[in-house]
Design an enzyme around this catalytic site. Structure first.
Site, PDB file in Angstrom:
ATOM      1  N   ASN A 132     -30.653  31.225  84.293  1.00  0.00           N
ATOM      2  CA  ASN A 132     -32.207  31.005  83.599  1.00  0.00           C
ATOM      3  C   ASN A 132     -33.200  30.811  84.687  1.00  0.00           C
ATOM      4  OD1 ASN A 132     -31.763  29.822  80.911  1.00  0.00           O
ATOM      5  ND2 ASN A 132     -29.998  28.809  81.467  1.00  0.00           N
TER       6      ASN A 132
ATOM      7  N   MET B 148     -27.834  19.592  87.401  1.00  0.00           N
ATOM      8  CA  MET B 148     -26.775  18.489  86.825  1.00  0.00           C
ATOM      9  C   MET B 148     -26.894  17.041  87.124  1.00  0.00           C
ATOM     10  SD  MET B 148     -25.307  20.739  84.850  1.00  0.00           S
ATOM     11  CE  MET B 148     -23.795  19.601  84.222  1.00  0.00           C
ATOM     12  N   ARG B 149     -27.906  16.784  87.676  1.00  0.00           N
ATOM     13  CA  ARG B 149     -28.017  15.449  87.914  1.00  0.00           C
ATOM     14  C   ARG B 149     -28.985  14.640  87.160  1.00  0.00           C
ATOM     15  NH1 ARG B 149     -23.830  14.033  90.575  1.00  0.00           N
ATOM     16  NH2 ARG B 149     -24.880  11.976  91.023  1.00  0.00           N
TER      17      ARG B 149
ATOM     18  N   LEU C 298     -31.816  12.144  85.989  1.00  0.00           N
ATOM     19  CA  LEU C 298     -33.128  11.798  87.098  1.00  0.00           C
ATOM     20  C   LEU C 298     -33.442  10.656  86.713  1.00  0.00           C
ATOM     21  CD1 LEU C 298     -34.650  15.291  86.721  1.00  0.00           C
ATOM     22  CD2 LEU C 298     -33.776  14.477  88.711  1.00  0.00           C
TER      23      LEU C 298
ATOM     24  N   HIS D 263     -31.449  22.712  77.469  1.00  0.00           N
ATOM     25  CA  HIS D 263     -30.031  22.128  77.191  1.00  0.00           C
ATOM     26  C   HIS D 263     -29.217  22.804  76.026  1.00  0.00           C
ATOM     27  CE1 HIS D 263     -27.258  18.855  76.556  1.00  0.00           C
ATOM     28  NE2 HIS D 263     -27.312  19.100  75.289  1.00  0.00           N
TER      29      HIS D 263
ATOM     30  N   LEU E 200     -31.943  10.485  78.193  1.00  0.00           N
ATOM     31  CA  LEU E 200     -31.333  11.866  78.734  1.00  0.00           C
ATOM     32  C   LEU E 200     -31.369  12.824  77.226  1.00  0.00           C
ATOM     33  CD1 LEU E 200     -29.537  13.258  80.649  1.00  0.00           C
ATOM     34  CD2 LEU E 200     -27.540  12.463  79.414  1.00  0.00           C
ATOM     35  N   ASP E 201     -31.961  13.781  77.380  1.00  0.00           N
ATOM     36  CA  ASP E 201     -31.955  14.991  76.425  1.00  0.00           C
ATOM     37  C   ASP E 201     -32.659  14.419  74.815  1.00  0.00           C
ATOM     38  OD1 ASP E 201     -30.487  16.660  77.991  1.00  0.00           O
ATOM     39  OD2 ASP E 201     -28.512  15.919  77.270  1.00  0.00           O
TER      40      ASP E 201
ATOM     41  N   GLN F 102     -29.725  33.384  74.697  1.00  0.00           N
ATOM     42  CA  GLN F 102     -30.452  33.007  74.006  1.00  0.00           C
ATOM     43  C   GLN F 102     -31.393  31.956  74.715  1.00  0.00           C
ATOM     44  OE1 GLN F 102     -31.658  34.026  71.036  1.00  0.00           O
ATOM     45  NE2 GLN F 102     -30.165  35.448  71.440  1.00  0.00           N
ATOM     46  N   GLU F 103     -30.861  31.437  75.669  1.00  0.00           N
ATOM     47  CA  GLU F 103     -31.529  30.427  76.752  1.00  0.00           C
ATOM     48  C   GLU F 103     -32.550  31.284  77.569  1.00  0.00           C
ATOM     49  OE1 GLU F 103     -29.334  27.698  78.980  1.00  0.00           O
ATOM     50  OE2 GLU F 103     -27.887  27.520  77.487  1.00  0.00           O
TER      51      GLU F 103
HETATM   52  N1  NHR Z   1     -32.680  13.441  83.425  1.00  0.00           N
HETATM   53  C1  NHR Z   1     -33.441  12.549  82.543  1.00  0.00           C
HETATM   54  N2  NHR Z   1     -33.995  11.409  83.147  1.00  0.00           N
HETATM   55  N3  NHR Z   1     -33.638  13.073  81.374  1.00  0.00           N
HETATM   56  C2  NHR Z   1     -32.937  14.183  80.872  1.00  0.00           C
HETATM   57  O1  NHR Z   1     -33.314  14.675  79.529  1.00  0.00           O
HETATM   58  C3  NHR Z   1     -32.309  14.998  81.849  1.00  0.00           C
HETATM   59  C4  NHR Z   1     -32.170  14.547  83.324  1.00  0.00           C
HETATM   60  C5  NHR Z   1     -31.435  15.132  84.060  1.00  0.00           C
HETATM   61  C6  NHR Z   1     -30.887  16.541  83.769  1.00  0.00           C
HETATM   62  C7  NHR Z   1     -30.202  18.080  82.031  1.00  0.00           C
HETATM   63  C8  NHR Z   1     -29.080  17.675  81.151  1.00  0.00           C
HETATM   64  C9  NHR Z   1     -28.666  18.639  80.216  1.00  0.00           C
HETATM   65  O2  NHR Z   1     -29.449  19.476  79.903  1.00  0.00           O
HETATM   66  C10 NHR Z   1     -30.938  16.838  82.320  1.00  0.00           C
HETATM   67  C11 NHR Z   1     -31.851  16.117  81.364  1.00  0.00           C
HETATM   68  C12 NHR Z   1     -26.680  16.365  83.781  1.00  0.00           C
HETATM   69  C13 NHR Z   1     -25.976  15.537  83.188  1.00  0.00           C
HETATM   70  C14 NHR Z   1     -24.877  14.341  83.888  1.00  0.00           C
HETATM   71  O3  NHR Z   1     -24.366  13.760  82.887  1.00  0.00           O
HETATM   72  C15 NHR Z   1     -26.295  15.222  81.805  1.00  0.00           C
HETATM   73  C16 NHR Z   1     -27.288  15.731  81.171  1.00  0.00           C
HETATM   74  C17 NHR Z   1     -27.924  16.905  82.046  1.00  0.00           C
HETATM   75  C18 NHR Z   1     -27.723  17.085  83.225  1.00  0.00           C
HETATM   76  N4  NHR Z   1     -24.581  14.597  85.032  1.00  0.00           N
HETATM   77  C19 NHR Z   1     -23.752  13.734  85.979  1.00  0.00           C
HETATM   78  C20 NHR Z   1     -24.657  12.587  86.649  1.00  0.00           C
HETATM   79  O4  NHR Z   1     -24.086  11.685  86.768  1.00  0.00           O
HETATM   80  C21 NHR Z   1     -23.235  14.591  86.931  1.00  0.00           C
HETATM   81  C22 NHR Z   1     -22.371  15.692  86.381  1.00  0.00           C
HETATM   82  C23 NHR Z   1     -22.179  16.945  87.561  1.00  0.00           C
HETATM   83  O5  NHR Z   1     -22.495  16.577  88.553  1.00  0.00           O
HETATM   84  O6  NHR Z   1     -21.228  17.897  87.237  1.00  0.00           O
HETATM   85  O7  NHR Z   1     -25.774  12.783  87.023  1.00  0.00           O
HETATM   86  O8  NHR Z   1     -27.454  18.674  79.827  1.00  0.00           O
HETATM   87  C1  GAR Z   2     -26.924  26.609  81.045  1.00  0.00           C
HETATM   88  O1  GAR Z   2     -25.992  27.020  79.743  1.00  0.00           O
HETATM   89  C2  GAR Z   2     -27.818  25.295  80.690  1.00  0.00           C
HETATM   90  O2  GAR Z   2     -28.233  25.058  79.297  1.00  0.00           O
HETATM   91  C3  GAR Z   2     -26.650  24.187  81.021  1.00  0.00           C
HETATM   92  O3  GAR Z   2     -25.891  24.852  81.971  1.00  0.00           O
HETATM   93  C4  GAR Z   2     -26.054  26.376  82.058  1.00  0.00           C
HETATM   94  C5  GAR Z   2     -26.553  26.571  83.327  1.00  0.00           C
HETATM   95  O4  GAR Z   2     -26.535  28.166  83.716  1.00  0.00           O
HETATM   96  N1  GAR Z   2     -27.101  23.101  81.483  1.00  0.00           N
HETATM   97  C6  GAR Z   2     -26.395  22.018  81.428  1.00  0.00           C
HETATM   98  O5  GAR Z   2     -25.530  21.936  80.787  1.00  0.00           O
HETATM   99  C7  GAR Z   2     -27.039  20.743  81.952  1.00  0.00           C
HETATM  100  N2  GAR Z   2     -26.343  19.682  81.929  1.00  0.00           N
HETATM  101  P1  GAR Z   2     -27.523  28.773  84.790  1.00  0.00           P
HETATM  102  O6  GAR Z   2     -27.121  28.169  85.941  1.00  0.00           O
HETATM  103  O7  GAR Z   2     -26.849  30.086  84.726  1.00  0.00           O
HETATM  104  O8  GAR Z   2     -28.985  28.858  84.470  1.00  0.00           O
END
Ligand code: NHR
Ligand code: GAR
Length: 193
Positions: A14, A94-95, A97, A113, A148-149, A177-178
């Site tokens: 992305n 993936m963290r 926030l 997402h 979250l999300d 699509q993303e």
């Molecule tokens: N932070 C907030 N406050 N609000 C959102 O909407 C967020 C965010 C941080 C990231 C992306 C999200 C997604 O698109 C995102 C949206 C990571 C996790 C998760 O569970 C969940 C959703 C998203 C990103 N992460 C674990 C954690 O403990 C670790 C997982 C790993 O390291 O592989 O942070 O899906």
């Molecule tokens: C994408 O599909 C994105 O939507 C998803 O991970 C992929 C990252 O691809 N995000 C999450 O699942 C966040 N939790 P990329 O690193 O090649 O952009």
């Protein structure tokens, strides 16, 4: 100049799609915007080498080196703010926030997402969509809020779930699509900043 800082954790496709759109559509001349930096929480994120090849500043902050989420987010904010961002873009970051981080960038923090929100927040969205028997899946660009999300939705794209799909084939269809809707949503956001 409107600086965009992109946060990644892995492949960075992305991020690459945004960088390519910025070049192709000449965001710097036409919109006064540029991708100023790409920051990863993983040193081995494949996206980092693409960013370096493009001459974009990169940074790595390993979340495992910090005692708490608050400490990591404080360090991440410093690294981001060094680039004076107008927009902070999560691209496969993936963290989760902290509320303090989200408040600091309120209104200028975006995520993509891999589901049709509000369905399937959190992780493993493709597996859950297949298990639920969904006939359609997709992707959502949204503003990031503390929940979250759940932030305001800016763009969505729909794809079919096809017979025989597994997580990988559905994820690949959604990802293409993303790559289309994320640069587009950023363009619309830039016009409002
Ligand atoms: N932070 C907030 N406050 N609000 C959102 O909407 C967020 C965010 C941080 C990231 C992306 C999200 C997604 O698109 C995102 C949206 C990571 C996790 C998760 O569970 C969940 C959703 C998203 C990103 N992460 C674990 C954690 O403990 C670790 C997982 C790993 O390291 O592989 O942070 O899906
Ligand atoms: C994408 O599909 C994105 O939507 C998803 O991970 C992929 C990252 O691809 N995000 C999450 O699942 C966040 N939790 P990329 O690193 O090649 O952009």
């Amino acid at each position: 100049m409107k600086n965009i800082v992109i946060l990644i954790s892995g492949g960075g496709s992305n991020m690459a799609a945004i960088v390519r759109a910025a070049e192709r559509e000449r965001w710097q001349e036409r919109r006064g915007a540029r991708v100023a930096a790409v920051i990863s929480n993983r040193a081995d994120a494949r996206g980092l080498s693409f960013a370096r090849e493009q001459g974009i500043a990169t940074g790595v902050l390993d979340h495992q080196a910090y005692a708490s989420r608050e400490d990591f987010d404080a360090a991440l904010m410093s690294a981001i703010d060094a680039h004076q961002p107008s927009l902070v873009v999560l691209a496969g970051f993936m963290r989760i926030l902290t509320p303090g981080f989200v408040a600091h960038y309120a209104g200028r923090l975006l995520n993509v997402h891999p589901s049709l929100l509000p369905a399937f927040t959190g992780l493993h969205t493709h597996r859950r969509a297949i298990e639920a028997g969904c006939k359609f899946a997709g992707a959502t660009v949204h503003q990031v809020t503390a929940e979250l999300d759940h932030g305001p939705i800016l763009a969505q794209a729909v794809v079919p779930v096809l017979p025989g799909d597994d997580e990988a084939t559905l994820a690949a269809r959604v990802l293409t699509q993303e790559h289309l809707i994320y640069p587009q949503a950023i363009t619309e956001m830039l016009a409002r900043l």
